[in-house]
Design a protein around this motif. Sequence first.
Motif, PDB file in Angstrom:
ATOM      1  N   LEU A   1       0.849  -1.557  -0.218  1.00  0.00           N
ATOM      2  CA  LEU A   1       0.248   0.423   0.305  1.00  0.00           C
ATOM      3  C   LEU A   1       0.747   1.406  -0.051  1.00  0.00           C
ATOM      4  O   LEU A   1       2.365   1.008   0.703  1.00  0.00           O
ATOM      5  CB  LEU A   1      -1.133  -0.167   1.169  1.00  0.00           C
ATOM      6  N   PRO A   2       0.184   2.318  -0.555  1.00  0.00           N
ATOM      7  CA  PRO A   2       1.150   3.515  -0.324  1.00  0.00           C
ATOM      8  C   PRO A   2       2.086   3.782   0.275  1.00  0.00           C
ATOM      9  O   PRO A   2       3.215   4.349   0.083  1.00  0.00           O
ATOM     10  CB  PRO A   2       0.548   5.108  -0.951  1.00  0.00           C
TER      11      PRO A   2
ATOM     12  N   ARG B   1       1.960   4.109  -6.305  1.00  0.00           N
ATOM     13  CA  ARG B   1       0.942   2.927  -6.432  1.00  0.00           C
ATOM     14  C   ARG B   1       1.928   3.078  -7.521  1.00  0.00           C
ATOM     15  O   ARG B   1       1.726   3.228  -9.091  1.00  0.00           O
ATOM     16  CB  ARG B   1      -0.137   2.956  -7.428  1.00  0.00           C
ATOM     17  N   GLU B   2       1.567   1.503  -8.084  1.00  0.00           N
ATOM     18  CA  GLU B   2       2.430   1.208  -9.298  1.00  0.00           C
ATOM     19  C   GLU B   2       0.956   0.288 -10.016  1.00  0.00           C
ATOM     20  O   GLU B   2       1.863   0.872 -11.621  1.00  0.00           O
ATOM     21  CB  GLU B   2       2.880  -0.907  -9.322  1.00  0.00           C
ATOM     22  N   ALA B   3      -0.140   1.027 -10.070  1.00  0.00           N
ATOM     23  CA  ALA B   3      -0.888   0.820 -11.084  1.00  0.00           C
ATOM     24  C   ALA B   3      -0.994   2.133 -11.159  1.00  0.00           C
ATOM     25  O   ALA B   3      -1.197   2.394 -12.796  1.00  0.00           O
ATOM     26  CB  ALA B   3      -2.414   0.809  -9.821  1.00  0.00           C
ATOM     27  N   THR B   4      -0.988   3.495 -10.643  1.00  0.00           N
ATOM     28  CA  THR B   4      -0.442   4.263 -11.581  1.00  0.00           C
ATOM     29  C   THR B   4       0.839   4.886 -12.318  1.00  0.00           C
ATOM     30  O   THR B   4       0.326   5.827 -13.445  1.00  0.00           O
ATOM     31  CB  THR B   4      -0.766   5.870 -10.261  1.00  0.00           C
TER      32      THR B   4
END
Lengths: 248, 248, 248, 248, 248, 248
Positions: free
Chosen positions: B66-67, B76-79
């Motif tokens: 989690l960030p 975030r890696e998703a970002t």
Amino acid sequence: MRGDGRLANQLRPVTITRNYIKHAEGSALIEVGDTRVLCTASVEEKVPPFLRGAGHGWITAEYSMLPRATEQRTQREATRGKLGGRTMEIQRLIGRSLRAILDLKDLGERTLWIDCDVIQADGGTRTAAITGAFIAVVDAVSALRRRGALQKLPIRDFLAATSVGIVEEQMLLDLRYKEDSVASVDMNVVMTGSGKLVEVQGTGESAVFSRDQLNELLDLAQLGIQGLIDVQRATLGDLAAGIGQKPL
Amino acid sequence: MRGDGRLANQLRPVTITRNYIKHAEGSALIEVGDTRVLCTASVEEKVPPFLRGAGHGWITAEYSMLPRATEQRTQREATRGKLGGRTMEIQRLIGRSLRAILDLKDLGERTLWIDCDVIQADGGTRTAAITGAFIAVVDAVSALRRRGALQKLPIRDFLAATSVGIVEEQMLLDLRYKEDSVASVDMNVVMTGSGKLVEVQGTGESAVFSRDQLNELLDLAQLGIQGLIDVQRATLGDLAAGIGQKPL
Amino acid sequence: MRGDGRLANQLRPVTITRNYIKHAEGSALIEVGDTRVLCTASVEEKVPPFLRGAGHGWITAEYSMLPRATEQRTQREATRGKLGGRTMEIQRLIGRSLRAILDLKDLGERTLWIDCDVIQADGGTRTAAITGAFIAVVDAVSALRRRGALQKLPIRDFLAATSVGIVEEQMLLDLRYKEDSVASVDMNVVMTGSGKLVEVQGTGESAVFSRDQLNELLDLAQLGIQGLIDVQRATLGDLAAGIGQKPL
Amino acid sequence: MRGDGRLANQLRPVTITRNYIKHAEGSALIEVGDTRVLCTASVEEKVPPFLRGAGHGWITAEYSMLPRATEQRTQREATRGKLGGRTMEIQRLIGRSLRAILDLKDLGERTLWIDCDVIQADGGTRTAAITGAFIAVVDAVSALRRRGALQKLPIRDFLAATSVGIVEEQMLLDLRYKEDSVASVDMNVVMTGSGKLVEVQGTGESAVFSRDQLNELLDLAQLGIQGLIDVQRATLGDLAAGIGQKPL
Amino acid sequence: MRGDGRLANQLRPVTITRNYIKHAEGSALIEVGDTRVLCTASVEEKVPPFLRGAGHGWITAEYSMLPRATEQRTQREATRGKLGGRTMEIQRLIGRSLRAILDLKDLGERTLWIDCDVIQADGGTRTAAITGAFIAVVDAVSALRRRGALQKLPIRDFLAATSVGIVEEQMLLDLRYKEDSVASVDMNVVMTGSGKLVEVQGTGESAVFSRDQLNELLDLAQLGIQGLIDVQRATLGDLAAGIGQKPL
Amino acid sequence: MRGDGRLANQLRPVTITRNYIKHAEGSALIEVGDTRVLCTASVEEKVPPFLRGAGHGWITAEYSMLPRATEQRTQREATRGKLGGRTMEIQRLIGRSLRAILDLKDLGERTLWIDCDVIQADGGTRTAAITGAFIAVVDAVSALRRRGALQKLPIRDFLAATSVGIVEEQMLLDLRYKEDSVASVDMNVVMTGSGKLVEVQGTGESAVFSRDQLNELLDLAQLGIQGLIDVQRATLGDLAAGIGQKPL
């Protein structure tokens, strides 16, 4: 009576655990029934480039679900390499809602990063995220005030959110996933402590609704949000007094 | 004596909470000092295309933080739209380690998805993830056995992991973040209940180490892993008896 | 005797061609049996932003395989749009290994970019990459010294790497692809000229190994690495004398 | 009186040009003041995998702005490599709105692809897109009926959308960009020909609003949408009669 | 006389090393002066989905430069996560050129994957790639014929390419990087053994050129391509006789 | 006679609508038969970082097709997350062509962004884009001159483009999609008002062509481009006089 024994106008049990994460300036684990969202507020002592020198702060929100928060495992967005439309919509909603009650001028040239991570999902994750993020924000700005960086809390009012909907012709408050997935109308409402609307998002799911139904749903939402704000107030204790000292 | 009052060869307090997530077939929240990792094991009744018809199962692991698990918020890696090298390295390690003690043939044509999400980080997240994921896996395959899908637990042995390192010339067990960040040598060790090695990853951080030092570190790791397996055994209760019935 | 006529503790033939690429400050084509890796070292007269003003240099490594380096053509990572986990793991390993013997302070505020491109693969590409990259680095920093930018070579010691493993109960040095793909234990070892360990990565492939086996494998690796360093020394000729003048 | 001479409750001039694109099964260029959106509806004779065999159709929408539709050139999302949150939110809204009045069962196992491309933007692009896409959909399904693929138009009712908002305490209908950018409250409303709501999205922009204000805004939106549906009806001519033959 | 002592109409020294890579069905290392390109042709026993059952084969090309092929290190496209425009343009050109002389019907339902990797760049990499890829293709299809999969070589004619340009008013053949970077007109020409054009790409770099200049450049290109085809013929030896048995 | 009644050497009807977009500094909708391309030129008062301080301007072009510009709907590149090779090739061609007639020194430290969006496609979209973009550029720089930012138009000559090809042995000017898709040779030609070549791209589609055929095609292209420049001249009216005052 609903599947879990609630009345149509009854919230699920709500608990908010403050300071759940030791590193974050503010954090709260909110549980609304089986929905559990971990909200953190992080303070960064600068603003994005487009706001530099503007003399006020910024707030931005991110939202994510753990893969196994859901009944079926969902693929990570980090693995897929991009955020889905639903995620983007929700993080924009969270950020916008908090901006309505946060005084960015009083915040100073700082950014608040809000992270809402859904640990377990059972309907209403976005509204739980807003309700929990509010607490994390209050704790983060209180920490700033305690160390003298702010004179007063830059929070104009309480803020909470809930979902309402029409399921088999019945108006229901605070939908669980089972209810939400069969609702013909689904509405998310964000309100302040003084009963003002911040956001209304009502959607017919392959269905339509009348002005009267809209109003009835809003009544139900208002009732639920007052209940959520009571929980927030109890959770914050003494800090509650510092909210809304500056009129909206 | 170390910063948190531990001896050089002492583990941090460890707790494992089983069935933390209601939707997952197996789940465990593991806490090693302030490090908290949520591990879930999800059963999918099929294998990846390249294994179809091969008559055995598969296990795959994902890891994420989690960030605000960290002292400074991490993006975030998703970002960012892609997984970092560290994440990939860790999820490959977790999957490989579990494959060493899981009998994929006995599992049948199924996939186990392991998700390790770091809620709070204070050093040793990858080794805590392995130790916790083991419990989630046991619970997931036990559920399969209970509903008659498996005859016996396809688990050959216990599995746990810890980190050891050299900090200011001293050999330490189970490094906290503060220790890890100044260690000259850092080693992650994965071992079975019978004391066999599954993985040894020793790294000089701009430094080198001797064969003797390697052996001393391995002794320390073995001690710690035995302690972790004791916790696993206590956590699993009756289920522990079903592990390793089939010799490795 | 092994498939290619070698003894268990014998390296494949090794050749290193220096200055293979005219544009690069340092470059080496290393051939270990049929494995061929082109290693270049490029000097950039600045460091990444997070190191500016820190008074020391940086080294970073990238690794890639040509699509037809392998028996079956593999898809380009550039076409897929992202690096795989294996690639990231290897480039982190190469960078870390070189940092152990490079004196970043003596390098000054410069970055060394190491590129290791596998032209043909037959097992041991990552260890060949480290062994060859060492030569490219020595040539690149020698060029800096020749033009007066450095007083002495900032290289503390020789550095080479090899793989060892257990194939059908036998301990083997320097695995070809055919051996590697059936090994139950697989270990990559990076060592310095003085016999110190820089990195040990031992992995049971759906298998486990004992402390004794680990030690036997390390003995074998040490033997091989000494052989590789002999080749490096011969390849470098006069330059070899400048290495490790400053004790580690 | 507003900047462009309109009354608070007055729509901008609206024109809809049918069959603007020769290749598309249905297409309409809608102009609302200076806002111009090109809407096409494309018929694909299959449904997405998750709907195969379900016996009904699907509709999906995409939305985009040409880079110079806006006052300042905006970067293409194709160049940035990903869709922004605003785009995703809008395309989900368009799809959802059309699903409310389209009978997917009557459509059969077909997909309607809706493309809304903003040629020039001056506020209200998403509501213009919905209003124009409705015409493109009617033309596309009419073409299916003409060639015998459908018995009747699978359209339950008319559908149009507009924006309303509060600018300097005044309630305004159909905001231009200049008005929209300073509005304290901004609401998009999607309604059917029979006055039912499909979607209500009201947002305080760093502001809040009362239930009374919400109702007043909805009155204004309803007025505007009736005007838009009058234009749709005139544009469709004879085809209008086939809409809503099946009660909602 | 040019910088490297050549006449205006003189090619650089050309060498082609066949079977450079042991795994590939066909491979050639082509060296044109200091430009070195490794070309491989890989046979896949199927065609892309859109060609299944069409009764003929397919050929597709990929092109890449190693980071240190160039004077300044260039970032890897795999690291950037996407192919640049120049790369795409070149790989489309290579594929198109080879399709002109390859009889896809005679190839059968197979795909030829062409990989052109620039090891060292000094101008003319794309034309060297075409010239070298031709040899790799001939070797790959010859291997198919040798094992009886093809009756005759499906190659209609020889194929080679070179660049020509105008540098300081002078027409030059086979530009080195230094020449290319200051050329006002730059042209790539692909031709067959019988002197037919396959591709002409002439470009004024912030400059224009006349029809006469175009013709003079084409004369020069034709001369060079004949020289390149002589080298190809010598390289292929006996295989050369099998090319173009079927008239174009 | 061709399918649409044209002679082999006849252009389709051409219309150019200036100032189609109110926000853009220059814009033109060009229609060549059923091909419609919207071209805009946007002025940015700065240059990319690599040109800062160089004392001259820059021009860059982007090209895109609306999904339903084509007979079959094509997927958006923004949705796929990357630009295709064809798109990149075309936008590089447009930018390069305009650079040949634009005096970047006279433009000053400014960037012209050219956007060419294909609204409807029927062959020749890239050449229509160049022809239309020329008008948008003239209008954009004229606006700069009118407000005193430029002394004279930095346009050295007219610029237009067309396609020619060989279809069933016949040389044709200005191919429609139906013709283009069956052409054995396809050539795009960009020329100036004074008849100089800027770009020649001739391609055999699985076919080859002779030098004589190349010359015949160029004659045809030149004829067509003169016709297009006549239309440009008429469209620009008085502005036409300011073009090419400075000799090329």
